[in-house]
Design a protein around this motif. Structure first.
Motif, short mmCIF file in Angstrom:
data_model
loop_
_atom_site.label_atom_id
_atom_site.label_comp_id
_atom_site.label_asym_id
_atom_site.label_seq_id
_atom_site.Cartn_x
_atom_site.Cartn_y
_atom_site.Cartn_z
N TYR A 22 35.58 9.66 11.81
CA TYR A 22 34.77 10.43 10.72
C TYR A 22 33.45 9.93 10.58
O TYR A 22 32.37 10.70 10.13
CB TYR A 22 35.43 10.11 9.40
CG TYR A 22 36.66 10.93 9.26
CD1 TYR A 22 36.73 12.39 9.38
CD2 TYR A 22 37.96 10.19 9.04
CE1 TYR A 22 37.79 13.06 9.26
CE2 TYR A 22 39.19 10.88 8.92
CZ TYR A 22 39.09 12.49 8.84
OH TYR A 22 40.36 13.09 9.06
N ASP A 62 31.42 11.81 13.17
CA ASP A 62 31.50 13.24 12.97
C ASP A 62 32.16 13.72 14.00
O ASP A 62 31.76 15.09 14.42
CB ASP A 62 30.23 13.93 12.34
CG ASP A 62 30.20 14.93 11.59
OD1 ASP A 62 31.43 15.22 10.96
OD2 ASP A 62 29.41 16.00 11.86
N ASN A 116 35.16 14.69 14.36
CA ASN A 116 36.23 15.51 13.66
C ASN A 116 35.48 17.03 13.81
O ASN A 116 36.47 17.87 13.98
CB ASN A 116 36.65 15.36 12.38
CG ASN A 116 35.72 15.16 11.31
OD1 ASN A 116 34.50 14.80 11.68
ND2 ASN A 116 36.01 15.48 10.24
N THR A 117 34.42 17.34 13.60
CA THR A 117 33.72 18.48 13.85
C THR A 117 33.37 18.98 15.15
O THR A 117 33.29 20.00 15.53
CB THR A 117 32.47 18.82 12.82
OG1 THR A 117 31.63 17.75 13.47
CG2 THR A 117 32.99 18.31 11.49
N LYS A 118 33.08 17.78 15.89
CA LYS A 118 32.74 18.34 17.41
C LYS A 118 34.05 18.53 18.29
O LYS A 118 33.93 19.04 19.36
CB LYS A 118 32.01 17.17 17.92
CG LYS A 118 30.58 16.76 17.14
CD LYS A 118 29.63 15.65 17.52
CE LYS A 118 28.62 15.37 16.69
NZ LYS A 118 27.87 14.37 16.83
N ILE A 119 35.09 17.49 18.17
CA ILE A 119 36.38 17.71 19.06
C ILE A 119 37.17 18.67 18.23
O ILE A 119 37.87 18.35 17.34
CB ILE A 119 37.04 16.51 19.27
CG1 ILE A 119 35.88 15.67 19.87
CG2 ILE A 119 38.06 16.55 20.19
CD1 ILE A 119 36.51 13.99 20.00
N LYS A 120 37.25 19.88 18.89
CA LYS A 120 37.93 21.09 17.89
C LYS A 120 39.41 21.05 18.81
O LYS A 120 40.22 21.69 18.16
CB LYS A 120 37.39 22.44 18.40
CG LYS A 120 35.82 22.39 17.81
CD LYS A 120 35.80 22.61 16.25
CE LYS A 120 34.52 22.82 16.01
NZ LYS A 120 34.23 22.91 14.46
N ILE A 121 39.70 20.37 19.74
CA ILE A 121 41.13 20.51 20.42
C ILE A 121 42.23 19.83 19.78
O ILE A 121 43.32 20.25 19.72
CB ILE A 121 41.09 20.14 21.78
CG1 ILE A 121 42.33 20.63 22.70
CG2 ILE A 121 40.95 18.45 21.85
CD1 ILE A 121 42.26 20.34 24.28
N ASN A 132 43.74 18.95 15.67
CA ASN A 132 43.55 19.50 14.26
C ASN A 132 43.45 18.14 13.58
O ASN A 132 44.64 17.38 13.11
CB ASN A 132 44.93 20.04 14.12
CG ASN A 132 44.78 20.56 12.59
OD1 ASN A 132 44.28 20.26 11.88
ND2 ASN A 132 45.50 21.54 12.58
N TRP A 133 42.25 17.75 13.14
CA TRP A 133 42.15 16.33 12.56
C TRP A 133 42.81 16.17 11.10
O TRP A 133 43.31 15.22 10.73
CB TRP A 133 40.71 16.05 12.50
CG TRP A 133 40.18 15.98 13.85
CD1 TRP A 133 39.34 16.76 14.59
CD2 TRP A 133 40.35 14.66 14.72
NE1 TRP A 133 39.08 16.21 15.70
CE2 TRP A 133 39.81 15.05 16.07
CE3 TRP A 133 41.01 13.68 14.55
CZ2 TRP A 133 39.60 14.09 16.96
CZ3 TRP A 133 41.15 12.74 15.61
CH2 TRP A 133 40.51 12.87 17.04
#
Length: 152
Positions: free
Chosen positions: A67, A70, A72-77, A79-80
């Protein structure tokens, strides 16, 4: 580097302090500190339950860094929100079970303190699970019923 450049340059310290200003950052930091204190209490009593504290502290630190950077917005694979929810829910359940077992066994004073702190950790991780529950954040919007609102 001048002081003004150091203050304006985005860095690790600025990202860390920015995360500590929001509720999620405060929860993760509190989880890390509480797991560390519980680990110290279990280590002082030579108890075998310290692995839970180590594991949860490492997981909370990993999510703190994710977090903070950031990611969690860059790695989309991944589901954070669901990953974080299950991390905190499983931690709450495991701390509850471990704390009850430790308090029933009765042993060294530091072991009892670790059990009580484990119950507090149960509440903290449980609140974190409640706060990060992904379906709570999704809102359902009603479909348009007026023919004028629909496609032409």
């Amino acid at each position: 580097m001048a002081d003004s450049e150091r203050l304006s340059a985005p860095g690790c310290w600025a990202a860390c302090t920015n995360l500590l200003r929001i509720r999620k950052g405060i929860l993760l930091f509190a989880e890390i500190i509480l797991c560390l204190v519980i680990l110290i209490c279990f280590s002082a009593s030579t108890s075998a339950y310290s692995s839970l504290s180590v594991f949860e502290m490492i997981l909370a630190a990993i999510f703190f860094v994710i977090y903070m950077c950031d990611l969690n917005t860059k790695i989309k694979i991944i589901n954070w929100p669901w990953s974080d929810f299950f991390r905190s829910l499983i931690a709450a359940i495991l701390y509850l079970i471990t704390s009850i077992v430790v308090l029933i066994e009765r042993g060294h004073h530091s072991k009892i303190i670790a059990g009580v702190l484990g119950l507090i950790a149960t509440c903290l991780f449980g609140f974190d699970a409640y706060d990060t529950f992904p379906l709570k954040q999704q809102r359902h919007t009603a479909a348009p019923t007026d023919p004028a609102d629909g496609p032409v």
